[in-house]
Design a protein around this motif. Sequence first.
Motif, PDB file in Angstrom:
ATOM      1  N   GLU A  39       8.409   0.646  -1.642  1.00 56.85           N
ATOM      2  CA  GLU A  39       8.781   1.962  -2.133  1.00 56.85           C
ATOM      3  C   GLU A  39       7.652   2.457  -3.019  1.00 56.85           C
ATOM      4  O   GLU A  39       7.204   1.742  -3.920  1.00 56.85           O
ATOM      5  CB  GLU A  39      10.088   1.887  -2.915  1.00 56.85           C
ATOM      6  CG  GLU A  39      10.736   3.224  -3.199  1.00 56.85           C
ATOM      7  CD  GLU A  39      12.125   3.063  -3.793  1.00 56.85           C
ATOM      8  OE1 GLU A  39      13.051   3.748  -3.341  1.00 56.85           O
ATOM      9  OE2 GLU A  39      12.280   2.250  -4.716  1.00 56.85           O
ATOM     10  N   VAL A  40       7.164   3.674  -2.742  1.00 49.09           N
ATOM     11  CA  VAL A  40       6.085   4.253  -3.543  1.00 49.09           C
ATOM     12  C   VAL A  40       6.552   5.564  -4.146  1.00 49.09           C
ATOM     13  O   VAL A  40       7.433   6.243  -3.601  1.00 49.09           O
ATOM     14  CB  VAL A  40       4.804   4.490  -2.706  1.00 49.09           C
ATOM     15  CG1 VAL A  40       4.259   3.179  -2.178  1.00 49.09           C
ATOM     16  CG2 VAL A  40       5.062   5.461  -1.564  1.00 49.09           C
ATOM     17  N   GLU A  41       5.968   5.910  -5.287  1.00 49.22           N
ATOM     18  CA  GLU A  41       6.300   7.154  -5.962  1.00 49.22           C
ATOM     19  C   GLU A  41       5.106   8.084  -5.897  1.00 49.22           C
ATOM     20  O   GLU A  41       4.018   7.752  -6.371  1.00 49.22           O
ATOM     21  CB  GLU A  41       6.666   6.900  -7.415  1.00 49.22           C
ATOM     22  CG  GLU A  41       7.044   8.171  -8.167  1.00 49.22           C
ATOM     23  CD  GLU A  41       7.409   7.896  -9.616  1.00 49.22           C
ATOM     24  OE1 GLU A  41       8.210   8.678 -10.162  1.00 49.22           O
ATOM     25  OE2 GLU A  41       6.914   6.928 -10.193  1.00 49.22           O
ATOM     26  N   THR A  42       5.312   9.237  -5.292  1.00 52.08           N
ATOM     27  CA  THR A  42       4.281  10.260  -5.272  1.00 52.08           C
ATOM     28  C   THR A  42       4.508  11.187  -6.461  1.00 52.08           C
ATOM     29  O   THR A  42       5.394  10.946  -7.285  1.00 52.08           O
ATOM     30  CB  THR A  42       4.334  11.074  -3.970  1.00 52.08           C
ATOM     31  OG1 THR A  42       5.509  11.908  -3.985  1.00 52.08           O
ATOM     32  CG2 THR A  42       4.397  10.151  -2.760  1.00 52.08           C
ATOM     33  N   LEU A  46      10.231   9.691  -4.465  1.00 51.33           N
ATOM     34  CA  LEU A  46      10.150   8.304  -4.043  1.00 51.33           C
ATOM     35  C   LEU A  46      10.157   8.264  -2.523  1.00 51.33           C
ATOM     36  O   LEU A  46      10.950   8.957  -1.889  1.00 51.33           O
ATOM     37  CB  LEU A  46      11.330   7.494  -4.594  1.00 51.33           C
ATOM     38  CG  LEU A  46      11.310   7.143  -6.082  1.00 51.33           C
ATOM     39  CD1 LEU A  46      12.598   6.438  -6.463  1.00 51.33           C
ATOM     40  CD2 LEU A  46      10.121   6.270  -6.419  1.00 51.33           C
ATOM     41  N   VAL A  47       9.288   7.457  -1.941  1.00 56.10           N
ATOM     42  CA  VAL A  47       9.172   7.385  -0.491  1.00 56.10           C
ATOM     43  C   VAL A  47       9.239   5.922  -0.063  1.00 56.10           C
ATOM     44  O   VAL A  47       8.565   5.064  -0.647  1.00 56.10           O
ATOM     45  CB  VAL A  47       7.845   7.998   0.000  1.00 56.10           C
ATOM     46  CG1 VAL A  47       7.724   7.884   1.516  1.00 56.10           C
ATOM     47  CG2 VAL A  47       7.752   9.459  -0.425  1.00 56.10           C
ATOM     48  N   GLU A  48      10.078   5.632   0.925  1.00 58.15           N
ATOM     49  CA  GLU A  48      10.159   4.285   1.480  1.00 58.15           C
ATOM     50  C   GLU A  48       9.149   4.137   2.609  1.00 58.15           C
ATOM     51  O   GLU A  48       9.035   5.014   3.468  1.00 58.15           O
ATOM     52  CB  GLU A  48      11.577   4.008   2.002  1.00 58.15           C
ATOM     53  CG  GLU A  48      12.626   3.965   0.898  1.00 58.15           C
ATOM     54  CD  GLU A  48      14.019   3.730   1.453  1.00 58.15           C
ATOM     55  OE1 GLU A  48      14.251   4.096   2.632  1.00 58.15           O
ATOM     56  OE2 GLU A  48      14.877   3.189   0.731  1.00 58.15           O
ATOM     57  N   LEU A  49       8.413   3.039   2.610  1.00 53.76           N
ATOM     58  CA  LEU A  49       7.412   2.795   3.639  1.00 53.76           C
ATOM     59  C   LEU A  49       7.943   1.774   4.636  1.00 53.76           C
ATOM     60  O   LEU A  49       8.290   0.653   4.251  1.00 53.76           O
ATOM     61  CB  LEU A  49       6.110   2.273   3.013  1.00 53.76           C
ATOM     62  CG  LEU A  49       5.374   3.218   2.064  1.00 53.76           C
ATOM     63  CD1 LEU A  49       4.095   2.563   1.579  1.00 53.76           C
ATOM     64  CD2 LEU A  49       5.070   4.545   2.741  1.00 53.76           C
ATOM     65  N   VAL A 110       7.036   5.437  11.428  1.00 53.25           N
ATOM     66  CA  VAL A 110       8.161   6.358  11.443  1.00 53.25           C
ATOM     67  C   VAL A 110       8.090   7.303  10.247  1.00 53.25           C
ATOM     68  O   VAL A 110       7.890   6.875   9.119  1.00 53.25           O
ATOM     69  CB  VAL A 110       9.491   5.578  11.413  1.00 53.25           C
ATOM     70  CG1 VAL A 110      10.657   6.525  11.213  1.00 53.25           C
ATOM     71  CG2 VAL A 110       9.669   4.804  12.704  1.00 53.25           C
ATOM     72  N   GLY A 111       8.249   8.593  10.510  1.00 57.48           N
ATOM     73  CA  GLY A 111       8.287   9.577   9.451  1.00 57.48           C
ATOM     74  C   GLY A 111       6.974  10.243   9.161  1.00 57.48           C
ATOM     75  O   GLY A 111       6.914  11.217   8.431  1.00 57.48           O
ATOM     76  N   PRO A 354       9.154  14.745   0.002  1.00 52.49           N
ATOM     77  CA  PRO A 354       8.222  15.712  -0.589  1.00 52.49           C
ATOM     78  C   PRO A 354       8.340  17.110  -0.008  1.00 52.49           C
ATOM     79  O   PRO A 354       8.220  18.101  -0.726  1.00 52.49           O
ATOM     80  CB  PRO A 354       6.850  15.090  -0.282  1.00 52.49           C
ATOM     81  CG  PRO A 354       7.113  13.622  -0.181  1.00 52.49           C
ATOM     82  CD  PRO A 354       8.477  13.512   0.432  1.00 52.49           C
ATOM     83  N   GLY A 355       8.598  17.215   1.304  1.00 51.36           N
ATOM     84  CA  GLY A 355       8.693  18.530   1.929  1.00 51.36           C
ATOM     85  C   GLY A 355       9.830  19.373   1.412  1.00 51.36           C
ATOM     86  O   GLY A 355       9.790  20.609   1.499  1.00 51.36           O
ATOM     87  N   ALA A 356      10.884  18.733   0.866  1.00 48.27           N
ATOM     88  CA  ALA A 356      12.032  19.481   0.354  1.00 48.27           C
ATOM     89  C   ALA A 356      11.781  20.039  -1.035  1.00 48.27           C
ATOM     90  O   ALA A 356      12.632  20.741  -1.586  1.00 48.27           O
ATOM     91  CB  ALA A 356      13.272  18.586   0.325  1.00 48.27           C
TER      92      ALA A 356
END
Length: 446
Positions: A39-42, A46-49, A110-111, A354-356
């Motif tokens: 899990e990374v934080e931009t 938070l984004v799951e890899l 994915v994603g 992030p897009g939202a």
Amino acid sequence: MAVKDFALPDLGEGLTESELVSWHVAVGDTVQLNQIIAEVETAKALVELPAPYEGTVSRLYVEPGVTVSVGEPLVAFEVAGTPEPDAESDSTADAADAADAEEVREPMLVGYGARPDARGRPARRPRPGLTAPVVREPAVAAAAPASAPVAAEVQERPRATPPVRKLARERGIDLAAVAGTGERGLVTRADLDAYAAQAPAPEAPATPATRGDAEEIRIPIRGVRKATADAMVRSAFGAPQATVFLTIDVTPTNELIERLRARPEFAESRPGLLAVVAKALCLAVRRTPEVNSRWDDAAQEIVQTRAIHLGIAAATPRGLLVPVVRDADALSLAGLSGAIRELAVTARSGKTPPGALTGGTITITNVGVFGVDAGTPILTPGEAAILAVGAVRRQPWEHQGGIALRDVLTLALTFDHRIVDGEQGSRFLADIGGILADPASVLTLV
């Protein structure tokens, strides 16, 4: 078995780095394709890899809390496959073709979409030496010069294992100043020891500490906090902002909400005051479309947007986020209420993509949930107006020629004075207030 590195991918929205929050795997773990590994934080979310390969985790390059640039390796996998061709092999062209074929078979992350290529297959890339693991570049690094070795592109920070990085921090050693003697310039524990032995001893403090607690706490500015700070500075100093206030009796709106919640069609969405304010804002924009605009400095134009993409400021454990309800003006009250509720839950759980968090045209911030009556909100960069909703207070108020206890609310509207005149901003706020004071007044709006 072949060793494959997985680098931090381009997560979109112009983000160039992320902080590793946590690993969901350890060295020696067997992972499946698309299994969540980290899990990374931009600066936005938070984004799951997911894992791009099936195989065994052979190495973790980064420890939690470290900021990683796009293209920098995160983890290495041992995967089933054909070994790299021998360096002395005469079949160089065949090896390159085999590499291309291997690229085609590589699973898509994915994603994040497939690799762009005009011919429908990945472009051939330079191959590192046999002593270096294969580093798969993300699409953002594809524009690098063809002559640059892949490994060089990801060594923006000194290479070291997580334990060595931790030890360096504990000792106060800058890894950039340490010469690595390990494989591919890796900084080892022995390198730290050698550096510490040669470095001059720090000077003793002039005055000894007199208390056990630190006098101050330093908190790194990163992630959402850094993005919010940058946005607020750009907004505050990039646009002339003015704020107008309006205090109204919203007892009729609260009574309407209670009646709506008792109806079957609203049983699931259960609209609250924020949803009604959002609906009133969307209706009021029809008469004052200037508030749903942005300033294009390069073109020297005001860009007016037909659709209303409504930002809802949400306080989260990670800081302030403003996720966006797309086409809010096209939603019914029940639909708008459900969208706002879902948006808030997702934001507080840290799962907003992030897009939202981009593309908003106007914003609402609800400071009333903190017991605050009013404030002067700062514009979201690129927008012309933001509405702050204060707390509802039960207090004496003029009503039907007398004094009665009523539900009273203060609204505050900040607007970009280059786009919105004082008359337009005041009319817009008065229209919203008029709807909340008398919901039946929506029948009179043009």
